[in-house]
Write an enzyme that holds these catalytic residues in place. Structure first.
Site, PDB file in Angstrom:
ATOM      1  N   GLU A 162       9.941 -47.181 -11.537  1.00 43.93           N
ATOM      2  CA  GLU A 162       8.919 -46.906 -10.523  1.00 43.93           C
ATOM      3  C   GLU A 162       9.189 -47.628  -9.209  1.00 43.93           C
ATOM      4  OE1 GLU A 162       5.035 -48.060 -12.004  1.00 43.93           O
ATOM      5  OE2 GLU A 162       5.848 -49.764 -13.087  1.00 43.93           O
ATOM      6  N   ARG A 206      -2.225 -47.438 -20.709  1.00 47.06           N
ATOM      7  CA  ARG A 206      -2.347 -48.551 -19.752  1.00 47.06           C
ATOM      8  C   ARG A 206      -3.222 -49.618 -20.413  1.00 47.06           C
ATOM      9  NH1 ARG A 206      -2.870 -43.941 -15.841  1.00 47.06           N
ATOM     10  NH2 ARG A 206      -1.408 -44.275 -14.133  1.00 47.06           N
ATOM     11  N   HIS A 251      -7.402 -45.501  -7.685  1.00 49.91           N
ATOM     12  CA  HIS A 251      -7.995 -45.836  -8.979  1.00 49.91           C
ATOM     13  C   HIS A 251      -8.990 -44.763  -9.422  1.00 49.91           C
ATOM     14  CE1 HIS A 251     -11.025 -47.826 -11.537  1.00 49.91           C
ATOM     15  NE2 HIS A 251      -9.943 -48.354 -12.102  1.00 49.91           N
ATOM     16  N   LYS A 258       0.829  -1.204   0.000  1.00 47.15           N
ATOM     17  CA  LYS A 258       0.000   0.000   0.000  1.00 47.15           C
ATOM     18  C   LYS A 258       0.867   1.259   0.000  1.00 47.15           C
ATOM     19  CE  LYS A 258      -3.862  -0.628   2.112  1.00 47.15           C
ATOM     20  NZ  LYS A 258      -4.362  -1.165   3.362  1.00 47.15           N
ATOM     21  N   TYR A 304      10.308 -35.296 -21.590  1.00 43.96           N
ATOM     22  CA  TYR A 304       8.874 -35.011 -21.705  1.00 43.96           C
ATOM     23  C   TYR A 304       8.158 -35.309 -20.398  1.00 43.96           C
ATOM     24  CZ  TYR A 304       8.018 -40.044 -22.154  1.00 43.96           C
ATOM     25  OH  TYR A 304       7.945 -41.388 -21.923  1.00 43.96           O
ATOM     26  N   ARG A 338      -3.363   2.788   8.503  1.00 39.45           N
ATOM     27  CA  ARG A 338      -3.604   1.483   7.875  1.00 39.45           C
ATOM     28  C   ARG A 338      -2.331   0.659   7.878  1.00 39.45           C
ATOM     29  NH1 ARG A 338      -6.631   4.897   3.895  1.00 39.45           N
ATOM     30  NH2 ARG A 338      -8.709   3.999   3.720  1.00 39.45           N
ATOM     31  N   GLY A 382      -7.379  -8.698   5.855  1.00 39.96           N
ATOM     32  CA  GLY A 382      -7.963  -8.973   7.170  1.00 39.96           C
ATOM     33  C   GLY A 382      -6.954  -9.029   8.296  1.00 39.96           C
ATOM     34  N   ARG A 393      -3.792  -1.092  -6.889  1.00 38.05           N
ATOM     35  CA  ARG A 393      -3.036  -2.356  -6.806  1.00 38.05           C
ATOM     36  C   ARG A 393      -3.452  -3.230  -7.975  1.00 38.05           C
ATOM     37  NH1 ARG A 393      -6.281  -4.627  -1.493  1.00 38.05           N
ATOM     38  NH2 ARG A 393      -8.301  -4.348  -2.401  1.00 38.05           N
ATOM     39  N   GLY A 431       7.528 -43.760 -13.278  1.00 34.34           N
ATOM     40  CA  GLY A 431       6.184 -44.027 -12.756  1.00 34.34           C
ATOM     41  C   GLY A 431       6.166 -43.526 -11.323  1.00 34.34           C
ATOM     42  N   THR A 432       5.926 -42.231 -11.196  1.00 40.49           N
ATOM     43  CA  THR A 432       6.100 -41.624  -9.873  1.00 40.49           C
ATOM     44  C   THR A 432       4.977 -41.975  -8.896  1.00 40.49           C
ATOM     45  OG1 THR A 432       5.277 -39.637 -10.931  1.00 40.49           O
ATOM     46  CG2 THR A 432       7.630 -39.723 -10.446  1.00 40.49           C
ATOM     47  N   ASN A 433       3.897 -42.591  -9.405  1.00 41.95           N
ATOM     48  CA  ASN A 433       2.860 -43.040  -8.452  1.00 41.95           C
ATOM     49  C   ASN A 433       3.429 -44.185  -7.625  1.00 41.95           C
ATOM     50  OD1 ASN A 433       1.222 -41.283  -9.845  1.00 41.95           O
ATOM     51  ND2 ASN A 433       0.312 -42.883 -11.119  1.00 41.95           N
ATOM     52  N   ASP A 434       3.927 -45.208  -8.323  1.00 42.97           N
ATOM     53  CA  ASP A 434       4.497 -46.335  -7.589  1.00 42.97           C
ATOM     54  C   ASP A 434       5.807 -45.948  -6.912  1.00 42.97           C
ATOM     55  OD1 ASP A 434       2.890 -48.710  -7.606  1.00 42.97           O
ATOM     56  OD2 ASP A 434       3.042 -48.664  -9.786  1.00 42.97           O
ATOM     57  N   MET A 472      -5.116  -6.482   9.657  1.00 40.67           N
ATOM     58  CA  MET A 472      -5.544  -5.425  10.558  1.00 40.67           C
ATOM     59  C   MET A 472      -6.387  -4.445   9.769  1.00 40.67           C
ATOM     60  SD  MET A 472      -3.724  -2.277  12.178  1.00 40.67           S
ATOM     61  CE  MET A 472      -4.798  -1.079  12.891  1.00 40.67           C
ATOM     62  N   SER A 516      10.592 -44.251 -18.328  1.00 39.51           N
ATOM     63  CA  SER A 516       9.495 -43.364 -17.962  1.00 39.51           C
ATOM     64  C   SER A 516       9.288 -43.505 -16.455  1.00 39.51           C
ATOM     65  CB  SER A 516       8.228 -43.752 -18.716  1.00 39.51           C
ATOM     66  OG  SER A 516       7.191 -42.894 -18.328  1.00 39.51           O
ATOM     67  N   CYS A 555       5.420 -40.309 -16.282  1.00 36.76           N
ATOM     68  CA  CYS A 555       4.014 -40.576 -16.619  1.00 36.76           C
ATOM     69  C   CYS A 555       3.161 -40.794 -15.383  1.00 36.76           C
ATOM     70  CB  CYS A 555       3.899 -41.752 -17.578  1.00 36.76           C
ATOM     71  SG  CYS A 555       4.449 -43.307 -16.850  1.00 36.76           S
TER      72      CYS A 555
HETATM   73  C1  PEP Z   1       3.044 -45.017 -11.888  1.00 39.69           C
HETATM   74  O1  PEP Z   1       3.219 -45.913 -11.089  1.00 39.69           O
HETATM   75  O2  PEP Z   1       3.428 -43.857 -11.714  1.00 39.69           O
HETATM   76  C2  PEP Z   1       2.301 -45.265 -13.136  1.00 39.69           C
HETATM   77  C3  PEP Z   1       2.209 -44.339 -14.058  1.00 39.69           C
HETATM   78  O3  PEP Z   1       1.671 -46.453 -13.254  1.00 39.69           O
HETATM   79  P1  PEP Z   1       0.307 -46.844 -12.523  1.00 39.69           P
HETATM   80  O4  PEP Z   1      -0.279 -45.624 -11.935  1.00 39.69           O
HETATM   81  O5  PEP Z   1      -0.551 -47.447 -13.575  1.00 39.69           O
HETATM   82  O6  PEP Z   1       0.788 -47.838 -11.520  1.00 39.69           O
HETATM   83 MG    MG Z   2       2.943 -47.944 -11.684  1.00 38.63          MG
END
Ligand code: PEP
Ligand code: MG
Length: 886
Positions: free
Chosen positions: A754, A563, A457, A28, A860, A97, A106, A341, A775-778, A108, A773, A840
């Site tokens: 993964e 998949r 899932h 301000k 990628y 102010r 918020g 602002r 597989g960052t979920n696993d 003061m 690739s 992925c």
């Molecule tokens: C993972 O594990 O990141 C992945 C892409 O495979 P899924 O989710 O099918 O296990």
């Molecule tokens: Mg996986």
């Protein structure tokens, strides 16, 4: 006495600060100084710096010299206004102010009319020839000072106003006459004394000192601390204090006050937009007691002021090169600007304003790209609940897949499909979903689950389908027998309507109004600009030709993860898949696989066609086989039912046989069990069938002149020997088909990384893998040892307690999982320098994780179709952020 400067004057051609000093003067204060520098009419004042606040907090005492500086600045302010603090003939009144370097709404509130006391109020009345105005200002000051500085509840004062109105038989504050205002002043002062034990301060310096003190202390009040924690703002910044000469919008019909935007903040349209009230003070506009008039009508009421305001706001927008949100006051025909602002805006407006400003040569494309938050793209692509809807919140869960949906509650996938066939809008509500529910999820407008996290899932599939989804909503309890769920004392029966908001993770009872956005020309333009900048390729996770086509429309440059298991759930497939799983011997299994193969080939033909000329990563079968069989409990129920209803022995035997198989395949820990490449090692004929289908489809389309680029991906590898083993099946099958068809397909064979062991031994694995690739979920699941499907039970608490900053299944854990990725990349490239590497897992569509992926040197990212535009923008921003830091 130190040499340090703590107070900066602004206005009256004596301005000492500028917009570059936000860290010192707060947003301000810096903007007031900047406006003054631009020659915009700003009531003069001074800003006490954030540094003074920081020192005050550190030493629990004011820094040496601060009060002397304030005194000098009061002198300056008195000279510049021709008024004096405490002068009964011509009193100086100020506002006080707070103003932090980062806006903290918020923290003061404002104190207005500081400088009034029992003497100066008389002077003000005389000078303005308006006694009512003077006492109205005084009672407002007592109320604001008591509230903001001493924390006395405003209701104490509001009740007194109401009593007075009742006594006089009037309904509006404006109907209270001078006498009433005078009485209120006395009563307010009595309340002050009653609550604090002291008289209302008559000494102006004391009023100012107490107000400055309150602003400094407000930096560490609970509200402010919580706000900083939530918004990741440093506690070290401190707040500035702005003391500014008052101007009055409530001095008759030639006075007024208002707020305005240089463009429409909802749509981004280029129009002067805002509202004002004549004869009013700022808080009257905010309080909504009177209905403000549209700013356009100021043009008729006060044409000169309107023209001046229009000129000033245009000048400010040109100067700041962004849409401005301004506050102004007109005091007896003279215009003053009180604030400017960068304006808050909707996602649609942010997009339009950024693109328009490039076309107007106000900003360049890079600035435009940085102006848009990737999450705003989500908002412009998905339906939203109309913010005006008034709905009861039933419960909250994880914001698993963005967008909003309205529909009737249905508890089974089968029923969902039936209802959808009758053109009913439905929301599928399940404890958790499994691959068997795909049809129902597809038929539903949205999905709600009680259990499961961001990579459960339901979350993964819903995101892939672009359906709104709220997961892990453990505030609701489903009673399948009664066909209902309960939450917060409500009971929702099957067939009743609910609304879900997958962008916010909220569930409401009843039908919300939805706003359906369209993909605008501006979005196209913005994404093209992003493409010019970004270096990461953006692919999609898609298992159907429809998803692949949609992703292409959103700009995907290939498929990063197909998949194949999702293809096994069609009504025509599942019986054959079960036949294959339950086969007692290799021959029976191969017979079943032979029936499946043409269907798989058709799948690939369709997907290859949709992605002509782009690489397509096809992952061989990954999930444990029991996922394709009915649930154990359901089969037990079925047997019981058949027995009690006199079903045929043949039927009962059939279900019992299925039951035995389900039982045999049941694992204690299926996510770490017989899945991924382990299936391809125990049943090579399954992968053989899949590779055959891929290569045959590729040969067929190549002979039609299409450019097919398959990349065959092997899941859940932890050891290079697993890869070598499975790769042999892949190569031999592919070679023999290509030989038979006399066509050469340049396909690649690679693997998912993964599992932590795969990352740690990536140099060995890369010898046999042509691409990686992540597989960052696993990888997240196995690095933390957090079950993907169960972590939702404790992760919210972890985040609440600050043990984790984010859900690691949504935002990549850079310190742990990211470190493993870096090791995997380094080691992989050490033995195969040109190896193509992507991501992925679900993180491939998350902006922060995309930035990490770019900096870690990936080629990628791959994400669900609806997140492709987000990934395009986020990848461009990653490049620009890096350039900025260099
Ligand atoms: C993972 O594990 O990141 C992945 C892409 O495979 P899924 O989710 O099918 O296990
Ligand atoms: Mg996986």
């Amino acid at each position: 006495m130190t040499d340090k400067k703590f107070v900066y004057f602004f206005g009256d051609n004596q301005t000492e600060g500028s917009n570059k000093m936000k860290h010192l003067l707060g947003g301000k204060g810096a903007n007031l100084a900047e406006m003054a520098n631009l020659g915009v009419p700003v009531p003069p004042g001074f800003t006490i710096s954030t540094e003074a606040c920081v020192l005050y907090m550190k030493n629990n005492d004011y820094p040496d010299g601060m009060w002397e500086e304030i005194d000098k600045n009061i002198d300056k302010l008195e000279k510049s206004t021709g008024k004096r603090f405490g002068d009964p003939d011509n009193p100086l009144l100020t506002s006080v102010r707070s103003g932090a370097p980062i806006s903290m709404p918020g923290m003061m509130d404002t104190v207005l009319n500081l400088g009034l006391n029992d003497d100066t109020v008389k002077g003000l009345a005389k000078k303005t020839d308006n006694e009512r105005f003077a006492y109205d200002s005084y009672r407002r000051f007592i109320m604001m000072f008591s509230d903001v500085v001493l924390g006395i509840d405003t209701s104490e004062f509001e009740n007194l106003i109401q009593q007075k109105k009742d006594e006089l038989g009037v309904t509006e504050d404006t109907e209270l006459d001078t006498e009433a205002m005078k009485e209120l002043v006395d009563k307010f002062k009595a309340t002050y004394k009653d609550k604090t034990g002291s008289d209302f301060p008559q000494e102006i310096k004391q009023q100012l000192q107490m107000s400055i003190n309150a602003v400094f202390n407000s930096w560490n009040n609970d509200r402010a601390k919580k706000y900083r924690q939530l918004n990741k703002i440093s506690d070290e910044l401190g707040t500035a204090v702005n003391v500014q000469a008052m101007v009055f919008g409530n001095m008759g019909e030639t006075s007024g006050t208002g707020v305005a935007f240089t463009r429409n903040p909802a749509t981004g349209e280029q129009e002067f937009y805002g509202e004002y009230l004549t004869n009013a003070q700022g808080e009257d506009v905010v309080a909504g007691i009177r209905t403000p008039k549209p700013i356009k009508s100021l043009k008729e009421n006060m044409p000169d002021v309107y023209r001046q305001l229009d000129d000033i706001t245009q000048k400010l927008e040109q100067h700041y090169k962004d849409m401005q949100d301004i506050e102004f006051t007109i005091e007896m025909g003279t215009l003053y600007m009180l604030q400017t602002r960068n304006a808050k805006r909707t996602a649609a407006a942010a997009l339009k304003v950024a693109v328009d400003m490039v076309n107007e040569n106000l900003i360049d494309k890079k600035t435009a790209i940085m102006r848009l938050k990737p999450s705003q793209i989500d908002q412009v692509l998905h339906p939203m609940i109309d913010p005006e809807s008034e709905l009861d919140l039933l419960s909250t869960g994880l914001a698993a897949s963005p967008g909003a949906a309205v529909g009737k509650v249905v508890f089974s996938a089968e029923h969902a499909e039936e209802m959808a066939n009758k053109n009913e809008d439905i929301i599928l509500v399940r404890t958790e979903t499994s691959p068997e529910d795909i049809g129902g999820m597809h038929a539903a407008r949205g999905v709600l689950t009680v259990r499961g996290g961001m990579t459960s899932h339901a979350a993964v599939v819903a995101r892939g389908m672009g359906k709104p989804c709220v997961c892990g909503c453990d505030g609701i309890t489903i009673d399948m027998k009664k066909g209902q769920f309960t939450a917060k004392g409500y009971t929702v029966k099957e067939g009743e309507c609910i609304s879900i908001d997958g962008s916010e993770g909220k569930i409401y009872i009843g039908e919300a109004e939805l706003k359906i956005p369209t993909v605008s020309e501006e979005l196209e333009t913005m994404l093209q600009w992003a493409d010019e900048v970004r270096k990461l390729k953006v692919r999609t996770n898609a298992d159907t030709p429809e998803d692949a086509t949609l992703a292409r429309e959103f700009g995907a440059e290939g498929i990063g993860l197909c998949r194949t298991e999702h293809m096994f759930f069609g009504d025509d497939r599942i019986p054959v898949v079960r036949e294959m799983i339950m086969a007692d011997n290799k021959e029976d299994r191969e017979n079943a696989l032979q029936k499946l193969q043409p269907m798989q080939k058709d799948d690939f033909l369709a997907i290859f066609r949709a992605m002509d000329g782009y690489p397509i990563t096809i992952r061989l079968l990954d999930p444990p086989l029991h996922e394709f069989l009915p649930k154990y409990e359901e089969l037990i129920e079925k047997v019981k039912k058949l027995e009690s209803e006199g079903g045929s022995q043949e039927e009962i035997d059939k279900v019992n046989n299925l039951l035995r198989n389900v039982s045999a395949l049941t694992e204690t820990n299926p996510m770490l069990g017989h899945r991924g490449c382990r299936l391809g090692i125990t049943y090579p004929e399954i992968y053989e069938m899949q590779v055959k289908a891929i290569i045959e489809a590729a040969c067929e389309l190549t002979s039609e002149g299409m450019n097919v680029i398959p990349e065959i991906m092997i899941p859940l590898v932890s050891n290079e020997k697993e890869l070598d083993f499975v790769k042999k099946t892949v190569t031999q099958t592919a070679e023999s088909i290509m030989k038979e068809k006399c066509i050469d397909i340049s396909y690649l064979c690679g693997t998912m990384i993964e599992l932590p062991r795969a990352a740690l031994t990536a140099d060995r694995i890369a010898k046999g893998a042509e691409f990686f690739s992540f597989g960052t979920n696993d990888l997240t699941q196995t690095t933390f040892g957090f079950s993907r499907d169960d972590a939702g039970k404790f992760l919210p608490l972890y985040i609440d307690k600050g043990i984790l900053n984010n859900d690691p299944f949504a935002v990549l854990d850079q310190e742990g999982v990211g470190e493993l990725m870096k090791i995997g990349i380094d080691k992989g490239r050490s033995s195969r320098p040109d190896i193509k590497i992507g991501i992925c897992g679900e993180h491939g569509g998350d902006p922060e994780s995309i930035r990490f992926s770019y900096e870690a040197g990936l080629n990628y990212v791959s994400c669900s179709p609806y997140r492709v535009p987000i990934a395009r923008l986020a990848s461009a921003q990653a490049v620009l952020q890096e350039e900025e830091e260099d």
